[in-house]
Structures are given as structure tokens and as C-alpha cells.
Design a protein around this motif. Sequence first.
Motif, PDB file in Angstrom:
ATOM      1  N   MET A   1      59.554  37.315  14.228  1.00  0.00           N
ATOM      2  CA  MET A   1      60.104  37.321  12.886  1.00  0.00           C
ATOM      3  C   MET A   1      59.153  36.558  11.960  1.00  0.00           C
ATOM      4  N   LYS A   2      58.780  37.169  10.865  1.00  0.00           N
ATOM      5  CA  LYS A   2      57.877  36.533   9.910  1.00  0.00           C
ATOM      6  C   LYS A   2      58.635  35.556   9.024  1.00  0.00           C
ATOM      7  N   LYS A   3      57.958  34.464   8.694  1.00  0.00           N
ATOM      8  CA  LYS A   3      58.544  33.476   7.808  1.00  0.00           C
ATOM      9  C   LYS A   3      58.342  33.905   6.363  1.00  0.00           C
ATOM     10  N   LYS A   4      59.408  33.844   5.565  1.00  0.00           N
ATOM     11  CA  LYS A   4      59.332  34.235   4.159  1.00  0.00           C
ATOM     12  C   LYS A   4      58.599  33.158   3.365  1.00  0.00           C
ATOM     13  N   ARG A   5      57.632  33.562   2.548  1.00  0.00           N
ATOM     14  CA  ARG A   5      56.869  32.628   1.720  1.00  0.00           C
ATOM     15  C   ARG A   5      57.454  32.612   0.318  1.00  0.00           C
ATOM     16  N   ASN A   6      57.674  31.431  -0.207  1.00  0.00           N
ATOM     17  CA  ASN A   6      58.157  31.264  -1.571  1.00  0.00           C
ATOM     18  C   ASN A   6      56.983  30.893  -2.461  1.00  0.00           C
TER      19      ASN A   6
END
Length: 50
Positions: A1-6
Motif C-alpha cells: 500500500m502506497k503512503k499518501k503524500r500531502n
Amino acid sequence: MKKKRNVYAGNVELEPFTQIYLNINHLADGIYTLKITHKNKVIKQTTFRK
């Protein structure tokens, strides 16, 4: 699962000045990249960890 970048961005529309203070007390723990731009070109980039 990819980490969401803010991505957070802000503009300062004030008189010319030479100092900007960045308070990182309320940031979550992690690695941040600060990019300083002038005329749409990155002139300084630094990475820091909280």
C-alpha cells in the motif's frame, strides 16, 4: 500500500524582507522538504526531520 503524500503551499504577500520563521511545533513526525522558489524556479531546497 502506497503512503499518501500531502502537499502544503503558502504565499507571503508583504513588503520585501530577509527573514522567514517556520514554526514546526505543530507538524506531525516525519520527513519534510522545504523548497524556496523565485520566479517559478527552486533556488534552495532543504530536507528536515521532525
